[in-house]
Design an enzyme around this catalytic site. Structure first.
Site, PDB file in Angstrom:
ATOM      1  N   ASN A 151      26.187   1.806  14.350  1.00  0.00           N
ATOM      2  CA  ASN A 151      25.199   1.044  13.588  1.00  0.00           C
ATOM      3  C   ASN A 151      25.691  -0.324  13.135  1.00  0.00           C
ATOM      4  O   ASN A 151      24.905  -1.205  12.838  1.00  0.00           O
ATOM      5  CB  ASN A 151      24.727   1.860  12.380  1.00  0.00           C
ATOM      6  CG  ASN A 151      25.854   2.522  11.635  1.00  0.00           C
ATOM      7  OD1 ASN A 151      26.677   3.222  12.214  1.00  0.00           O
ATOM      8  ND2 ASN A 151      25.918   2.303  10.332  1.00  0.00           N
ATOM      9  N   SER A 199      15.937   9.325  13.773  1.00  0.00           N
ATOM     10  CA  SER A 199      15.275   9.018  12.508  1.00  0.00           C
ATOM     11  C   SER A 199      14.048   8.134  12.726  1.00  0.00           C
ATOM     12  O   SER A 199      14.079   7.208  13.549  1.00  0.00           O
ATOM     13  CB  SER A 199      16.269   8.319  11.574  1.00  0.00           C
ATOM     14  OG  SER A 199      15.612   7.897  10.398  1.00  0.00           O
ATOM     15  N   CYS A 325      24.514   0.850   3.823  1.00  0.00           N
ATOM     16  CA  CYS A 325      25.172   1.678   2.815  1.00  0.00           C
ATOM     17  C   CYS A 325      26.432   0.989   2.299  1.00  0.00           C
ATOM     18  O   CYS A 325      26.957   1.343   1.256  1.00  0.00           O
ATOM     19  CB  CYS A 325      25.553   3.026   3.408  1.00  0.00           C
ATOM     20  SG  CYS A 325      24.554   3.486   4.804  1.00  0.00           S
TER      21      CYS A 325
HETATM   22  C1  LIG Z   1      20.377   4.988   9.603  1.00  0.00           C
HETATM   23  C2  LIG Z   1      21.370   5.886  10.213  1.00  0.00           C
HETATM   24  C3  LIG Z   1      21.506   7.214   9.795  1.00  0.00           C
HETATM   25  C4  LIG Z   1      20.722   7.773   8.649  1.00  0.00           C
HETATM   26  O1  LIG Z   1      19.346   7.919   8.905  1.00  0.00           O
HETATM   27  P1  LIG Z   1      18.365   8.023   7.640  1.00  0.00           P
HETATM   28  O2  LIG Z   1      17.063   8.433   8.224  1.00  0.00           O
HETATM   29  O3  LIG Z   1      18.322   6.667   7.014  1.00  0.00           O
HETATM   30  O4  LIG Z   1      18.935   9.048   6.726  1.00  0.00           O
HETATM   31  C5  LIG Z   1      22.435   8.011  10.427  1.00  0.00           C
HETATM   32  N1  LIG Z   1      23.190   7.539  11.424  1.00  0.00           N
HETATM   33  C6  LIG Z   1      23.086   6.278  11.868  1.00  0.00           C
HETATM   34  C7  LIG Z   1      23.949   5.821  12.994  1.00  0.00           C
HETATM   35  C8  LIG Z   1      22.184   5.400  11.266  1.00  0.00           C
HETATM   36  O5  LIG Z   1      22.103   4.152  11.689  1.00  0.00           O
END
Ligand SMILES: *Cc1c(COP(=O)(O)O)cnc(C)c1O
Length: 380
Positions: A151, A199, A325
């Site tokens: 990410n 997600s 985060c």
């Molecule tokens: C955003 C993200 C998550 C978390 O997803 P949410 O729906 O926001 O809890 C987990 N892993 C990666 C790689 C992400 O980018």
């Protein structure tokens, strides 16, 4: 002031067509999907249609999709439910140092329960080493969890090779594909993926909805106790509107995948090239190939990333200094540290992530203001 949104890895704007499909489930279609009467049965049927759309996006059967409240919940479930289910077989899990905190903290939680975790290193581009992976496997290894794409730096891991290694040793392979879904062509069957997290809000769907794919035949513990929803794996009245939104977002993502990749890659490549031409003393972080099409991560020597974000915010630009985060923490990003950046260089990074709604005009606006901001901060 207009908003110039370049933080598409943190979240994306819900597409109009997605919102449109969701709205009736907050008004006339409000029935509890577990009830017996017509409006409830209809909600249930629509949820199953959505499940099919999500399954289509990643190439699995709809019975292999479990809806969750987020990508984080899907990650937690994958790690913890597999760990508990297999605890008499073994107590060892392999992951990497650059995972999302949803994976890392789940692993740290399990360490306190007596599980042993290997955190694989990554090279300067963010790739794990397949030999290190092979050498880390033990008799007790029950799970390998490696993210599909990172990410922060966008590096895409060698997923098929990892899946192959896991398969040879009969170990379950999970991948956090929250960033990859909708940005990379994914087919879990041909790629050999056993479990995958995704997600809604990262693919132009709503927040608060995610899904976990679990290959048929893999057993895992129920992770929210209560009612018998989600084939008795996750209790709780379904987030009908969220599920419908995720379904529609998945359908649209599948339809427009190649177009989407081309579009965001063009904007990203233009941005990186221009930054390279216009601003001296920069460092491009992450892989050049095998990278998410919309991701850029660049360190600006002598500049503090958070100061840069504030300068950009003043002119309506949304970007990130790492992951969402991390942006309020003072510690350098664990990902940038893992690829070998010293703390100062890590803290001078700017993540700019392009999405469906960005235009070249916006990128030019960003470039102009970025150049000004970097100059200003360097002269302080
Ligand atoms: C955003 C993200 C998550 C978390 O997803 P949410 O729906 O926001 O809890 C987990 N892993 C990666 C790689 C992400 O980018």
């Amino acid at each position: 002031m207009d908003t110039y949104y370049f933080d598409n890895a943190a979240t994306t704007k819900v597409k109009k067509e997605v919102l449109q499909e969701m709205l009736p489930y907050y008004s006339e279609k409000y029935g509890n999907p577990s009830a017996v009467y017509a409006i409830a049965r209809e909600a249930k049927k629509d949820i199953e249609k959505s499940r099919e759309k999500v399954a289509n996006l990643i190439g699995c059967d709809k019975k292999e999709i479990y809806f969750t409240a987020s990508g984080s919940e899907a990650d937690n479930t994958a790690i913890k439910s597999i760990a508990y289910k297999n605890r008499f077989k073994g107590n060892h899990i392999i992951t990497s140092k650059i995972e999302h905190h949803a994976i890392l903290e789940s692993c740290e939680f399990l360490e306190k329960q007596g599980f042993e975790i290997t955190y694989l290193n990554v090279d300067k581009n963010g790739f794990i080493n397949l030999n290190e992976l092979r050498n880390s496997i033990r008799e007790e290894t029950i799970l390998i969890s490696i993210m599909f794409a990172n990410n922060e730096i966008g590096t895409i891991e060698p997923i098929e090779d990892i899946a192959q290694i896991a398969k040879e040793k009969n170990i379950i392979f999970h991948t956090d594909a929250v960033q990859a879904v909708g940005n990379v062509n994914i087919d879990v069957k041909s790629m050999g993926i056993d479990m995958l997290s995704l997600s809604g809000h990262k693919i132009y769907g709503p927040k608060g909805i995610g899904a976990l794919y679990v290959k048929n035949g893999i057993e895992f513990d129920k992770f929210i106790n209560g009612g018998h929803q989600e084939r008795n794996k996750r209790a709780g009245t379904e987030n009908t509107a969220g599920i419908i939104g995720l379904g529609k977002a998945s359908e649209l993502a599948k339809e427009s995948l190649n177009e989407h990749i081309k579009k965001v890659k063009e904007l990203r490549d233009y941005y990186v090239e221009q930054v390279n031409n216009k601003i001296p003393n920069i460092r491009i972080n992450g892989a050049l190939n095998a990278r998410l099409p919309g991701n850029s991560n660049i360190s600006f020597e002598g500049v503090n990333g958070n100061d840069l974000l504030l300068e950009l915010d003043n002119v309506g630009i949304c970007a990130s200094s790492g992951s969402a985060c991390n942006s309020e923490e003072t510690a350098p990003s664990h990902v940038l540290s893992a690829i070998g950046l010293d703390s100062k260089t890590a803290k001078s990074a700017l993540r700019v992530t392009f999405g469906e709604f960005n235009t070249k005009y916006e990128v030019d606006y960003l470039l102009e203001n970025l150049e000004k901001a970097v100059k200003k901060l360097r002269n302080l």
